[in-house]
Structure formats: structure tokens, C-alpha cells
Write an enzyme that holds these catalytic residues in place. Structure first.
Site, short mmCIF file in Angstrom:
data_model
loop_
_atom_site.label_atom_id
_atom_site.label_comp_id
_atom_site.label_asym_id
_atom_site.label_seq_id
_atom_site.Cartn_x
_atom_site.Cartn_y
_atom_site.Cartn_z
N ILE A 12 42.26 23.51 52.90
CA ILE A 12 43.18 23.36 54.02
C ILE A 12 42.46 23.70 55.34
CG2 ILE A 12 45.32 24.26 55.04
CD1 ILE A 12 46.28 24.68 52.06
N ASP A 58 32.68 38.39 54.78
CA ASP A 58 33.85 38.71 53.97
C ASP A 58 34.81 39.50 54.86
OD1 ASP A 58 35.64 40.09 52.09
OD2 ASP A 58 34.28 39.28 50.57
N SER A 124 53.25 30.60 51.80
CA SER A 124 53.46 29.62 50.73
C SER A 124 54.91 29.59 50.31
CB SER A 124 52.59 30.05 49.54
OG SER A 124 52.97 29.35 48.38
N TYR A 148 49.59 36.60 42.79
CA TYR A 148 49.22 35.81 43.97
C TYR A 148 50.40 35.73 44.95
CZ TYR A 148 48.87 31.70 46.93
OH TYR A 148 48.92 30.86 48.02
N LYS A 152 51.16 37.17 49.02
CA LYS A 152 51.72 36.44 50.17
C LYS A 152 52.94 37.17 50.72
CE LYS A 152 48.80 33.14 50.40
NZ LYS A 152 47.85 33.11 51.49
N LEU A 199 48.37 19.73 40.12
CA LEU A 199 48.63 18.42 39.54
C LEU A 199 47.70 17.32 40.06
CD1 LEU A 199 50.42 16.61 37.75
CD2 LEU A 199 51.92 16.31 39.73
P1 NAD Z 1 40.60 27.43 49.45
O1 NAD Z 1 40.22 28.36 48.36
O2 NAD Z 1 40.08 26.05 49.41
O3 NAD Z 1 40.23 28.08 50.87
C1 NAD Z 1 40.26 29.46 51.10
C2 NAD Z 1 38.96 29.85 51.81
O4 NAD Z 1 38.98 31.25 52.07
C3 NAD Z 1 37.72 29.55 50.96
O5 NAD Z 1 36.78 28.83 51.75
C4 NAD Z 1 37.19 30.93 50.59
O6 NAD Z 1 35.80 30.93 50.44
C5 NAD Z 1 37.68 31.78 51.76
N1 NAD Z 1 37.87 33.21 51.46
C6 NAD Z 1 38.59 33.75 50.44
N2 NAD Z 1 38.54 35.09 50.51
C7 NAD Z 1 37.80 35.42 51.60
C8 NAD Z 1 37.40 36.64 52.18
N3 NAD Z 1 37.72 37.82 51.67
N4 NAD Z 1 36.63 36.58 53.30
C9 NAD Z 1 36.26 35.40 53.85
N5 NAD Z 1 36.60 34.21 53.33
C10 NAD Z 1 37.37 34.22 52.21
O7 NAD Z 1 42.21 27.42 49.51
P2 NAD Z 1 43.17 26.46 50.34
O8 NAD Z 1 43.90 25.60 49.39
O9 NAD Z 1 42.45 25.86 51.49
O10 NAD Z 1 44.22 27.54 50.87
C11 NAD Z 1 44.11 28.13 52.14
C12 NAD Z 1 45.24 29.13 52.32
O11 NAD Z 1 46.50 28.47 52.14
C13 NAD Z 1 45.21 30.26 51.28
O12 NAD Z 1 45.58 31.45 51.92
C14 NAD Z 1 46.25 29.84 50.27
O13 NAD Z 1 46.83 30.95 49.61
C15 NAD Z 1 47.28 29.14 51.17
N6 NAD Z 1 48.10 28.16 50.46
C16 NAD Z 1 47.50 27.15 49.75
C17 NAD Z 1 48.28 26.23 49.07
C18 NAD Z 1 47.66 25.12 48.25
O14 NAD Z 1 48.37 24.49 47.46
N7 NAD Z 1 46.37 24.80 48.43
C19 NAD Z 1 49.67 26.32 49.13
C20 NAD Z 1 50.25 27.35 49.87
C21 NAD Z 1 49.45 28.26 50.54
C1 WQD Z 2 53.09 20.73 40.40
C2 WQD Z 2 53.93 20.18 39.26
C3 WQD Z 2 53.73 21.48 37.24
C4 WQD Z 2 49.49 20.55 36.60
C5 WQD Z 2 51.16 25.88 42.92
C6 WQD Z 2 51.32 27.34 43.19
C7 WQD Z 2 51.92 27.56 44.55
C8 WQD Z 2 51.16 26.79 45.63
C9 WQD Z 2 50.87 25.37 45.25
C10 WQD Z 2 49.67 28.26 46.75
C11 WQD Z 2 54.65 21.26 38.46
C12 WQD Z 2 53.17 20.09 37.04
C13 WQD Z 2 50.77 20.60 37.11
C14 WQD Z 2 49.28 19.91 35.34
C15 WQD Z 2 51.62 19.42 35.22
N1 WQD Z 2 49.89 27.37 45.89
N2 WQD Z 2 51.83 20.05 36.45
N3 WQD Z 2 50.36 19.35 34.72
O1 WQD Z 2 53.02 24.89 40.58
O2 WQD Z 2 54.21 23.69 42.47
O3 WQD Z 2 52.44 25.26 42.99
O4 WQD Z 2 50.33 25.31 43.93
O5 WQD Z 2 50.46 28.90 47.39
O6 WQD Z 2 51.93 28.92 44.77
O7 WQD Z 2 52.17 27.90 42.19
O8 WQD Z 2 51.82 23.12 41.98
O9 WQD Z 2 50.25 21.32 41.46
O10 WQD Z 2 50.31 23.34 39.96
O11 WQD Z 2 52.22 21.74 39.91
O12 WQD Z 2 52.57 18.90 34.60
O13 WQD Z 2 48.16 19.86 34.82
O14 WQD Z 2 53.07 19.52 38.32
O15 WQD Z 2 54.42 21.94 36.11
O16 WQD Z 2 55.88 20.74 38.05
P1 WQD Z 2 52.97 24.27 41.90
P2 WQD Z 2 51.03 22.39 40.82
#
Ligand code: NAD
Ligand code: WQD
Length: 336
Positions: A12, A58, A124, A148, A152, A199
């Protein structure tokens, strides 16, 4: 504006970086690369033609974080750095609490010391726990279903306390629903380590032949086709939401705002498979297996508050999200 972006090399963060640079902001990225590669940043430079500063550190290294604020002045901080794998967090909870909470505390301390009190935090939809109904409003009760999610939730709480204790903090909590997709260039995208948990990355790896079949976690949920429903949004739409939040925050006197970032529309796993096959022309063999522990049946946002208060709406449809995810996968079969 001068922006500090934590976790800027991640999935992201790298997309936020593109949008910030395209909008003309000056950016310093900090990342420890524990879940990302420096190549992502090189590619952002290539996509945007803009340069920015990168610091490998870090967030739990208090001295290094303080130094970042001594070297530059920032108008705002976007805090994406953190560990995010739900399953892993149940195995190594201490690592998650240590990384996500301590990292945020040191960041906020350094910000306070430097007088930089404008912060956008990557939260999240997981903070809604098992929501009683959908669509999900920002004022629904909060809960966590895994370590996790609890990190948050705790960070949201500590930021709320901070905003109450010192009204000059301006804090935006952005609760992301399910980001998917990739930059249309196909140069940056999601790069999971090992077997993907989410997914879309799993599906693209099946379609490209890296994994044999998709396991669909349950088809006995109370949904029209029995599979889980989620609110998928394009990562570039999500990234734009951060720019909208910063614009609003910097016009504010102080306080905290909370917004859902989602489309307001849910798709089931089977709908995702069907759309994927239509858009890409690739088959996704699948097998129905048991429910995944902790999963909820239906989760989608009410995004109205973000629409009205931030002037933000998700613009890209599911076909575009899937086409962009697929382009990234095909062009980068081994990731970065
Ligand atoms: P990501 O793992 O791709 O990116 C996170 C980055 O943070 C990585 O580059 C990692 O190296 C860095 N990082 C982790 N711990 C660190 C530390 N202690 N010091 C410095 N750098 C550090 O994850 P993402 O999917 O890009 O997610 C970004 C943020 O969004 C996260 O906080 C995640 O919890 C949140 N989020 C993600 C999703 C999702 O589905 N991807 C959904 C909701 C919230
Ligand atoms: C989506 C749908 C699964 C994988 C997670 C975290 C959430 C957030 C986003 C950070 C669900 C189904 C998935 C597979 C499947 N992250 N599925 N087979 O669970 O909504 O959210 O990521 O904050 O905190 O929990 O996303 O992509 O894992 O799943 O059937 O191999 O796909 O059951 O219905 P989820 P997901």
C-alpha cells in the site's frame, strides 16, 4: 507538503508514494524492508520520474526515528509500517505487539518532540470484529478477533488518548477494507512472501500455474452462494484516500477523524473467481474446503462519511482491479 511515509516500500505504501509524488509532495520514506524490497522504491522513481529520500530503519529504533525528524521538517506523517498477517499474528503475538505498538509509540514520541502532530494511520476493517450488520458504519462497536486486529485496535485507542490529551494533534484513522489491484503500469504490486494468505494474490498464483488450485474457505455462509463476501477496493483508490485525508487534516485545528475506505459493495469468493476468469481468460480451478477459523460471512463498508467529509469515492470497478492485479502477476512472476 513535506510528508514522512512509514512502510513506503510495502504494497500500500508504494502506491501511496506514487500518488504523493504525482501530486507534487516531497516525501521521505522510512522502512526496515522486513516485508518489502528496495526495488519497489526504484520502480516508483521510474514510474513517477520523481525522486524522494529513503531511510532504512526500524521504527523501534527510537534514536534513528528521532534523527529522521531532526534532519527534515514534516507537515504530516502517513504511518503504514506494520506487520499484517493474521495467521502469523496468532503464532507470534509478541512480535506483532512489539513491532506494531512499540513502532507506533516511538514514532509518535518523535513526532511530539519535533512538534509534528499531523498523522494518518493505516487502520483496518478488522477493528469491527464480527459486525452485527452490514454495511459497516464508523460508529459500530469495535472488537478484535486475532492479535493482529488487536494491535490495530490498541493503536487506534492510543491515538485517541493522544488526541484527547493534546488537542493540537490532528489524527486520521483510515479503516481499509480489502485492497487489491496494482499500479496500471504493472511495475509495482503486492509481493507476498511464500504462499499468499489473501484471496487475490492466491488466485493470481493459481491462474499463473504457481499453485495448483484455489481453496475456497467454506460455501455454507449465510450469503447468496454460500461463500464469504468482502468489499474489495483498488489500491490506487485507497492511496488517493490518504491524500484526501491529509488535505482535510491540514485545514483542521485539531482532533481525530475516522473513515472507512471501501466501495460499499461486496463480492463473494465465487463472484471473484467468475469475474477473474472473465477478465483474464484464465481458468481458476478451485475446491471448497472447510471455513477458515476467524473468518466472517459478510463485510462491506458504508463509505458515505469518507465520500462527504473527505470528498473521496472509490472509482475503479472490479474488472479494473482484477486486470491490474493480473498484469502485475504476469509481468512479475517472481515478484520484485
Ligand atoms: P506490507 O507488509 O506490504 O507493508 C508494510 C511495510 O512496513 C513493509 O514495507 C515493511 O517492511 C514495513 N515495516 C514493518 N514493520 C516495520 C518497522 N518496525 N519499521 C519499519 N518498517 C516496517 O503491508 P501493506 O499491505 O502495504 O499494509 C500497509 C499497512 O496497511 C499495514 O499497517 C497494514 O496493517 C494495513 N492494512 C493492510 C491491509 C491489506 O489488506 N493489505 C488491510 C488493512 C490494513
Ligand atoms: C477474502 C475472502 C476468505 C483466501 C484479511 C485480514 C484483514 C485485512 C485484509 C489487514 C474471505 C476467502 C481467502 C483463500 C478463500 N488485512 N478466501 N481462499 O480475510 O477479508 O481480510 O485481509 O488489515 O484484517 O483478515 O481477506 O483476502 O484473506 O479473504 O476462500 O485462499 O476470500 O475466506 O471470504 P479477509 P482475504
Amino acid at each position: 507538503m513535506n510528508i514522512l511515509l512509514t512502510g513506503g516500500a510495502g504494497y500500500i505504501g508504494s502506491h501511496i508514494l506514487v500518488e504523493l509524488l504525482n501530486a507534487g509532495h516531497y516525501v521521505v520514506v522510512v522502512d526496515n524492508f522486513c516485508n518489502s524490497k528496495i526495488d519497489a522504491l526504484h520502480r516508483v522513481q521510474e514510474i513517477t520520474g520523481q525522486s524522494f529520500i529513503t531511510k532504512k530503519l526500524d521504527l523501534r529504533d527510537a534514536t534513528a526515528v528521532e534523527q529522521v525528524f531532526k534532519e527534515h521538517y514534516y507537515d504530516a506523517v502517513i504511518h503504514c509500517a506494520g506487520l499484517k498477517a493474521v495467521g502469523e499474528s496468532t503464532q507470534i503475538p509478541l512480535t506483532y505487539y512489539d513491532n506494531n505498538l512499540i513502532g507506533t509509540i516511538y514514532l509518535c514520541k518523535a513526532m511530539a518532540q519535533a512538534g509534528v502532530k499531523t498523522l494518518v494511520f493505516s487502520s483496518s476493517a478488522t477493528v469491527y470484529g464480527y459486525p452485527a450488520t452490514v454495511p459497516i458504519d464508523e460508529d459500530f462497536p469495535l472488537a478484535a478477533t486475532n492479535p493482529y486486529g488487536r494491535t490495530k485496535l490498541f493503536i487506534e485507542e492510543l491515538l485517541r488518548d493522544l488526541a484527547v490529551a493534546d488537542s493540537s494533534w490532528r489524527i486520521s484513522l483510515l479503516r481499509y477494507f480489502n485492497p487489491i489491484g496494482a499500479h496500471p503500469s504493472g511495475r509495482i504490486g503486492e509481493n507476498p512472501n511464500g504462499i499468499p494468505n489473501n484471496l487475490l494474490p492466491y488466485m493470481t498464483q493459481v491462474a499463473v500455474g504457481k499453485l495448483p488450485e484455489l481453496h475456497i474457505f467454506g460455501n455454507d455462509y449465510p450469503t447468496p452462494d454460500g461463500t464469504g463476501i468482502r468489499d474489495y477496493l483498488h489500491v490506487t483508490d485507497l492511496a488517493r484516500g490518504h491524500l484526501c485525508a491529509i488535505e482535510q487534516l491540514t485545514q483542521w485545528a485539531g482532533g481525530m477523524m475516522v473513515h472507512n475506505l471501501g466501495t460499499g459493495r461486496g463480492y463473494s469468493v465465487l463472484e471473484m473467481v467468475n469475474t477473474f476468469e472473465q477478465v483474464t481468460g484464465q481458468a481458476v480451478p478451485y475446491r471448497i474446503v472447510a471455513r477458515r477459523p476467524g473468518d466472517i460471512a459478510i463485510c462491506y463498508a458504508n463509505p458515505q462519511r469518507a465520500n462527504q467529509e473527505l470528498g473521496w469515492t472509490a472509482q475503479m470497478n472490479l474488472d479494473t482491479m482484477i486486470a491490474d492485479s493480473w498484469r502485475w502477476q504476469v509481468n512479475n512472476p517472481h515478484g520484485y
